[in-house]
Every structure is written in C-alpha cells, then in structure tokens.
Design an enzyme around this catalytic site. Structure first.
Site, PDB file in Angstrom:
ATOM      1  N   ASP A  94       0.869  -1.185   0.000  1.00 43.04           N
ATOM      2  CA  ASP A  94       0.000   0.000   0.000  1.00 43.04           C
ATOM      3  C   ASP A  94       0.903   1.232   0.000  1.00 43.04           C
ATOM      4  O   ASP A  94       2.045   1.183   0.478  1.00 43.04           O
ATOM      5  CB  ASP A  94      -0.887  -0.009   1.251  1.00 43.04           C
ATOM      6  N   ASN A 121      -8.580   1.928  -4.005  1.00 43.07           N
ATOM      7  CA  ASN A 121      -9.914   2.513  -3.911  1.00 43.07           C
ATOM      8  C   ASN A 121     -10.323   3.215  -5.203  1.00 43.07           C
ATOM      9  O   ASN A 121      -9.502   3.814  -5.890  1.00 43.07           O
ATOM     10  CB  ASN A 121     -10.038   3.450  -2.708  1.00 43.07           C
ATOM     11  N   LEU A 132     -17.756  -9.838  -0.636  1.00 44.18           N
ATOM     12  CA  LEU A 132     -17.805  -9.905   0.831  1.00 44.18           C
ATOM     13  C   LEU A 132     -18.508  -8.670   1.379  1.00 44.18           C
ATOM     14  O   LEU A 132     -18.410  -7.579   0.836  1.00 44.18           O
ATOM     15  CB  LEU A 132     -16.406 -10.035   1.423  1.00 44.18           C
ATOM     16  N   LYS A 181     -21.298  -7.763 -10.888  1.00 45.75           N
ATOM     17  CA  LYS A 181     -20.996  -7.161  -9.589  1.00 45.75           C
ATOM     18  C   LYS A 181     -21.874  -5.922  -9.349  1.00 45.75           C
ATOM     19  O   LYS A 181     -22.483  -5.761  -8.291  1.00 45.75           O
ATOM     20  CB  LYS A 181     -19.516  -6.795  -9.553  1.00 45.75           C
ATOM     21  N   CYS A 216     -20.136   0.517  -1.264  1.00 45.00           N
ATOM     22  CA  CYS A 216     -20.496  -0.083  -2.562  1.00 45.00           C
ATOM     23  C   CYS A 216     -21.829   0.346  -3.146  1.00 45.00           C
ATOM     24  O   CYS A 216     -21.898   0.709  -4.322  1.00 45.00           O
ATOM     25  CB  CYS A 216     -20.495  -1.604  -2.432  1.00 45.00           C
TER      26      CYS A 216
HETATM   27  C1  UDX Z   1     -22.257  -4.967   0.062  1.00 43.20           C
HETATM   28  C2  UDX Z   1     -22.624  -6.303  -0.579  1.00 43.20           C
HETATM   29  O1  UDX Z   1     -23.494  -7.033   0.296  1.00 43.20           O
HETATM   30  C3  UDX Z   1     -21.378  -7.093  -0.884  1.00 43.20           C
HETATM   31  O2  UDX Z   1     -21.722  -8.294  -1.550  1.00 43.20           O
HETATM   32  C4  UDX Z   1     -20.447  -6.241  -1.753  1.00 43.20           C
HETATM   33  O3  UDX Z   1     -19.256  -6.925  -2.031  1.00 43.20           O
HETATM   34  C5  UDX Z   1     -20.133  -4.937  -1.062  1.00 43.20           C
HETATM   35  O4  UDX Z   1     -21.355  -4.255  -0.758  1.00 43.20           O
HETATM   36  P1  UDX Z   1     -21.575  -4.121   2.501  1.00 43.20           P
HETATM   37  O5  UDX Z   1     -21.814  -2.757   1.943  1.00 43.20           O
HETATM   38  O6  UDX Z   1     -20.296  -4.377   3.209  1.00 43.20           O
HETATM   39  O7  UDX Z   1     -21.673  -5.224   1.336  1.00 43.20           O
HETATM   40  O8  UDX Z   1     -22.756  -4.464   3.533  1.00 43.20           O
HETATM   41  P2  UDX Z   1     -24.264  -4.995   3.382  1.00 43.20           P
HETATM   42  O9  UDX Z   1     -24.461  -6.026   4.415  1.00 43.20           O
HETATM   43  O10 UDX Z   1     -24.610  -5.362   1.994  1.00 43.20           O
HETATM   44  O11 UDX Z   1     -25.129  -3.726   3.829  1.00 43.20           O
HETATM   45  C6  UDX Z   1     -25.195  -2.547   3.059  1.00 43.20           C
HETATM   46  C7  UDX Z   1     -26.131  -1.544   3.693  1.00 43.20           C
HETATM   47  O12 UDX Z   1     -27.484  -1.958   3.598  1.00 43.20           O
HETATM   48  C8  UDX Z   1     -25.874  -1.328   5.192  1.00 43.20           C
HETATM   49  O13 UDX Z   1     -25.989   0.035   5.495  1.00 43.20           O
HETATM   50  C9  UDX Z   1     -26.975  -2.138   5.838  1.00 43.20           C
HETATM   51  O14 UDX Z   1     -27.293  -1.685   7.130  1.00 43.20           O
HETATM   52  C10 UDX Z   1     -28.110  -1.893   4.864  1.00 43.20           C
HETATM   53  N1  UDX Z   1     -29.177  -2.904   4.925  1.00 43.20           N
HETATM   54  C11 UDX Z   1     -28.907  -4.222   4.668  1.00 43.20           C
HETATM   55  C12 UDX Z   1     -30.493  -2.514   5.198  1.00 43.20           C
HETATM   56  O15 UDX Z   1     -30.761  -1.332   5.425  1.00 43.20           O
HETATM   57  N2  UDX Z   1     -31.475  -3.470   5.230  1.00 43.20           N
HETATM   58  C13 UDX Z   1     -31.237  -4.779   4.976  1.00 43.20           C
HETATM   59  O16 UDX Z   1     -32.189  -5.581   5.010  1.00 43.20           O
HETATM   60  C14 UDX Z   1     -29.905  -5.179   4.689  1.00 43.20           C
HETATM   61  P1  ADP Z   2     -11.678  -1.019  -0.433  1.00 43.68           P
HETATM   62  O1  ADP Z   2     -12.907  -0.935   0.441  1.00 43.68           O
HETATM   63  O2  ADP Z   2     -12.012  -1.086  -1.899  1.00 43.68           O
HETATM   64  O3  ADP Z   2     -10.717  -2.079  -0.019  1.00 43.68           O
HETATM   65  P2  ADP Z   2      -9.967   0.975   0.826  1.00 43.68           P
HETATM   66  O4  ADP Z   2     -10.017   2.466   0.701  1.00 43.68           O
HETATM   67  O5  ADP Z   2     -10.259   0.344   2.131  1.00 43.68           O
HETATM   68  O6  ADP Z   2     -10.952   0.417  -0.311  1.00 43.68           O
HETATM   69  O7  ADP Z   2      -8.529   0.446   0.384  1.00 43.68           O
HETATM   70  C1  ADP Z   2      -7.854   0.857  -0.745  1.00 43.68           C
HETATM   71  C2  ADP Z   2      -6.360   0.966  -0.406  1.00 43.68           C
HETATM   72  O8  ADP Z   2      -5.636   1.199  -1.619  1.00 43.68           O
HETATM   73  C3  ADP Z   2      -6.004   2.113   0.535  1.00 43.68           C
HETATM   74  O9  ADP Z   2      -5.331   1.607   1.668  1.00 43.68           O
HETATM   75  C4  ADP Z   2      -5.088   3.021  -0.315  1.00 43.68           C
HETATM   76  O10 ADP Z   2      -4.037   3.620   0.435  1.00 43.68           O
HETATM   77  C5  ADP Z   2      -4.529   2.030  -1.322  1.00 43.68           C
HETATM   78  N1  ADP Z   2      -4.037   2.643  -2.551  1.00 43.68           N
HETATM   79  C6  ADP Z   2      -4.606   3.621  -3.295  1.00 43.68           C
HETATM   80  N2  ADP Z   2      -3.855   3.906  -4.376  1.00 43.68           N
HETATM   81  C7  ADP Z   2      -2.765   3.090  -4.330  1.00 43.68           C
HETATM   82  C8  ADP Z   2      -1.612   2.886  -5.169  1.00 43.68           C
HETATM   83  N3  ADP Z   2      -1.450   3.589  -6.296  1.00 43.68           N
HETATM   84  N4  ADP Z   2      -0.708   1.949  -4.785  1.00 43.68           N
HETATM   85  C9  ADP Z   2      -0.896   1.232  -3.653  1.00 43.68           C
HETATM   86  N5  ADP Z   2      -1.948   1.362  -2.837  1.00 43.68           N
HETATM   87  C10 ADP Z   2      -2.880   2.271  -3.162  1.00 43.68           C
END
Ligand code: UDX
Ligand code: ADP
Length: 456
Positions: free
Chosen positions: A33, A87, A160, A217, A273
């Site tokens: 990183d 990111n 995930l 996705k 996401c």
């Molecule tokens: C999501 C997808 O589930 C995952 O597959 C993808 O890779 C990344 O985005 P994440 O954002 O980590 O994962 O959490 P998730 O459990 O999906 O919840 C997302 C949001 O929806 C949260 O704010 C959660 O509280 C909300 N939520 C979820 C609701 O409000 N109601 C529900 O019934 C379920």
């Molecule tokens: P995600 O939820 O997608 O994993 P994060 O923001 O948690 O996103 O992680 C992305 C990581 O990538 C950060 O720790 C950031 O410092 C790193 N990053 C961004 N640009 C570069 C780069 N050019 N080389 C290496 N690491 C990087």
C-alpha cells in the site's frame, strides 16, 4: 508456487489476502500500500480495520506466507499474480462528477505494474469495484508499453460484506472469475480459480467473460440495494396505514421466490459499494443511450436519500418543530454493525441536517468514532464524540439509533430514561430495540414503518 501480490491494503485487499494465504500455504502472498501507517497497522495486532475473526487469520499466516510492506515497485517485480484492490471512489470533479468512478488510483497502479513487472507472464486480477469495461482499459494500458511480459487481465469482483468478511470469504455463495475470451485468458482465469478451489467447492466457481463478471458485480449490488429501497418506501406507507413493516417483510420474505434477506427497513443503506455501484450502473446506461434504465436505477438512490430525510423530518416534527439547543444522541455511526467503516453512512447526512437546525449532536459508536470525527470535520457545530454510552445520553432530548450494534439492545434503558430530558424520545432507525418495553419505561418510541408508541 507463485508470488501473489495485492496492491491496496484496505477492506477488500486485507481480508481477501489473509484468507488466500491461509488456504494456499504453498504460495507467498504480499500486500502493499502507499499508506505506511496502514501497513504498520497490518504488521501489528491493532489492524487498520475491524472485522470479526480477521486478526486470528492474520496472526496465523503473517510472517509465514503473508507479508505487508510499502515497496510497491519491488513487490511488482517478483509477482506472478497481481490483485488490484485500490480505492475507486465516486468522481467528484469534471465529466461524470458525482456519478462516474474516479480511476486515478487505479490507473496509477496499472502504470506501476507496467513499469516494474519482470516475469514473462503476469496475471492482473481486478478486485476493486470498477465500472464495466475497465478490465479492457487495464489491458490497453498494459499493452501500451514495450514490456516483454505477457499480461492477462481477469475480473474477480468482491462480494464480501463488511462485518462478515471472513465468513463470506470462507463460505461464498459463488466466486466470479471473468477471463478474456481467448486461450491465454481462459488459462489465466483457471489459475485464479485454482487458488479459490483450495477451499471453495468447484461448482461455486463461476467462470464468465470479463464484461459479464464486471457487470454482475454492479447489478448484484444494485438489486440488493433495490430491495432495501423497496422496503423503505413501503415503510412510509405502513406508517400511514397502520400496517407493520416487520410483518409485511416477513410475509413477503416467506415467498421463496422473493426470499427473506435484505428486507429490513432502515434509516437508509450505506457502505462503500451500494450508492457508488448504482451510480456507476446508471451512468453506464446513460452513456449507452438508455436514459429510462438510468433513471430506474437512480431512483433506488433517491429513495434511499429520502428515507434518511424522512427519519430526520420525523425527529424535527416530534420534537415540536425545533431542535435549536436540544441534544440529540446518535446510537451508532457506522453504516452497519460489526464494522468501524462509516463510508456513505446515513449518519453523515443525518448529522448535517441536525446541526442545520442548531441541534447539539452527541455521537456514540463502539468502533467508528475515529472515522466519524473525520467525516464531520467540515461541520462547524456543537458535535461531541463520546466513548461511554451512558455519558452520551445524559441530558439528551432524543436518541436516534443509526447502527444495529448488538450492545444497544442490552443497555439499561431505565437508567438512561432517568438521565435524559423529558419527554424522552427514541427514534429507532433500524427497528432494533424492544419498543413496547421502552414505551413502558416512559419513552416516546418512533420505529420505522410501525405505529409509534406515544405518551404525549
Ligand atoms: C455490500 C454487498 O453485500 C457485498 O456483496 C459487496 O461486495 C459490497 O457491498 P456491505 O456494503 O459491506 O456489502 O454491507 P451490506 O451487508 O450489503 O449492507 C449494506 C447496507 O445496507 C448497510 O448500510 C446495511 O445496514 C443496509 N441494509 C442491509 C439494510 O438497510 N437493510 C437490509 O435488510 C440489509
Ligand atoms: P476497499 O474498500 O475497496 O478495499 P480501501 O479504501 O479500504 O478500499 O482500500 C484501498 C487501499 O488502496 C487504501 O489503503 C489506499 O491507500 C490504497 N491505494 C490507493 N492507491 C494506491 C496505489 N497507487 N498503490 C498502492 N496502494 C494504493
């Protein structure tokens, strides 16, 4: 035996590589990183992200076949398989601002790879959530140099969910691997599939084209979010008609064609996401001349924002249309339970709206206070961050439950009622608490999509 490299040590890269190193002990897994502080945390027992079960896996493999450092160029030189998980936030400037993905970190990584790779064949695996067709752009950048390396770009989107990352990685519904449609591409996809096959049953490894993988996705996240917006829209109707959203969700969820998951009404979905992916999807549709489709998906985000606004409006209205000088305590700030992540948390717009009414805001969260401070630093207002929940509620006029941390169900609400201002209000943005019991104690309770319990 391969050298596996992951560029980006965040919520996705860290846990994924920890699991690959655990199940593939014959391979060396390196995570790099640009952020030295982050890497230092990965090398300590105070990991940069909170994820149940993660520390145990890292402790098992770190120093054995899992390594964290910041020598990006050096690590690329040795790598056979490179996962890219940097990111890709929503672009906030120029063309597509507020909708398209900001690909500057991602592109820099592509150029780093091109400049430093040395092996005759390198597989680049897209792990970051990216707009459709970026794999193709990655391939074009990699082919633009005069490197003697033969590159294959594979799309392997992350599914995930935070808070359950380790469980999701250990036991995924499916792993999507998109390869270029030629012999080299198929071979590369198979090599990536081979890694997962160490612990995932073969029939859950889904090999597709790169574009199908990328688009799946976005669509999976958009459809999950759409379920929440659908239920949230109906929660408003329930409040007008005396129906109960929990009963409605249960009833529709028992239809096996619909299924029970992701039907919980909430103050609004958050996380890194959903919003971003729907906006990408919508932008993509616009780009390809499908404005109706773009608008259809954009409405999922609009309902989500409206639901948070509705939650706020209810607080304002119930507290006699004035919040000036009143203390509102947020129970939770993270976008969901079991994570310290606050990206796109509905708590952020909620706080902005509350301080817009000159309310005093106190925030409690077991894991997210540090992130909350950063998220709210643009607000010049009376906001405090309190570690002890009983201190956070002292003198408060209302509690707003934002995050469904298990511990909020276990609090001593009689004690809390005694130290709050009266009349005391609870707005439960997750339908997480025992509303009848709180009403008995003396609170005015406002759940979502249900008849409120009011003493006044
Ligand atoms: C999501 C997808 O589930 C995952 O597959 C993808 O890779 C990344 O985005 P994440 O954002 O980590 O994962 O959490 P998730 O459990 O999906 O919840 C997302 C949001 O929806 C949260 O704010 C959660 O509280 C909300 N939520 C979820 C609701 O409000 N109601 C529900 O019934 C379920
Ligand atoms: P995600 O939820 O997608 O994993 P994060 O923001 O948690 O996103 O992680 C992305 C990581 O990538 C950060 O720790 C950031 O410092 C790193 N990053 C961004 N640009 C570069 C780069 N050019 N080389 C290496 N690491 C990087």
């Amino acid at each position: 035996m391969s050298n596996i490299l992951c560029i980006g040590a965040g919520y996705v890269g860290g846990p994924t590589m920890a699991m690959i190193s655990k199940y593939c002990p014959e391979h060396t897994v390196t995570v790099v990183d640009i952020n030295q502080e982050r890497i230092d945390s990965w090398n300590s027992d105070d990991l940069p992200i909170y994820e149940p079960g993660l520390l145990e896996v890292v402790q098992q493999t770190r120093g054995r076949n899992l390594f964290f450092h910041t020598d990006i160029a050096g690590a690329i030189t040795d790598a056979d398989i490179i996962f890219v998980s940097v990111n890709t936030p929503t672009k906030m400037f120029g063309e597509g601002a507020g909708k398209a993905a900001d690909l500057q970190y991602w592109e820099k990584t592509a150029r780093d790879i091109l400049q430093n790779c040395s092996k005759p064949e390198v597989i680049v695996v897209e792990k970051s959530t990216l707009p459709v067709r970026t794999a193709e752009a990655m391939a074009r950048i990699l082919e633009s140099g005069h490197s003697s390396t033969k590159f294959s770009v594979v799309s392997n989107p992350e599914f995930l969910a935070e808070g359950t990352a380790i469980e999701d990685l250990a036991n995924p519904d499916r792993v999507l691997i998109g390869g270029e449609e030629n012999e080299n591409g198929r071979k590369a996809a198979e090599t990536v599939a081979e890694l997962y096959a160490h612990w995932v049953p073969r029939d859950r490894l889904l090999l597709t084209s790169v574009w199908s993988s990328e688009l799946s996705k976005l669509v999976a996240n958009a459809m999950l979010a759409q379920r929440i917006s659908s239920v949230n829209s109906i929660s408003a109707l329930c409040e007008r008609t005396e129906a109960d959203i929990t009963e409605v969700s249960r009833a529709i969820g028992m239809d096996t064609r619909i299924g029970a998951k992701f039907l919980q009404a909430s103050i609004g979905f958050g996380g890194s996401c959903f919003r971003k992916d729907i906006l990408h999807l919508s932008y993509l549709c616009e780009y390809y001349g499908l404005p109706e489709v773009a608008d259809y998906w954009a409405s999922v985000v609009r309902i989500n924002e409206w639901q948070t606004e509705r939650f706020f409006q209810n607080i304002l209205q119930q507290l006699f249309n004035t919040l000036a000088g009143k203390t509102i305590t947020l129970l939770g700030f993270a976008f969901k339970q079991n994570t310290g992540d606050t990206r796109d948390s509905p708590a952020i717009p909620l706080c902005e709206k509350l301080v817009g009414e000159n309310a005093r805001v106190r925030i409690h969260d077991p894991k997210a206070l540090e992130n909350a401070r950063v998220d709210l630093k643009h607000l010049n207002a009376d906001i405090s961050f309190v570690e002890d929940v009983y201190e956070a509620v002292e003198g408060a006029h209302a509690l707003a439950l934002v995050t469904q941390w298990a511990e909020y169900r276990e609090l001593d609400y009689e004690r809390i009622f005694k130290v709050m201002a009266e009349p005391a209000f609870i707005f439960d943005g997750r339908n997480h608490l025992d509303h009848a019991k709180l009403f008995e104690i003396g609170f005015n309770v406002f759940p979502l999509g249900k008849t409120p319990f009011k003493h006044i």
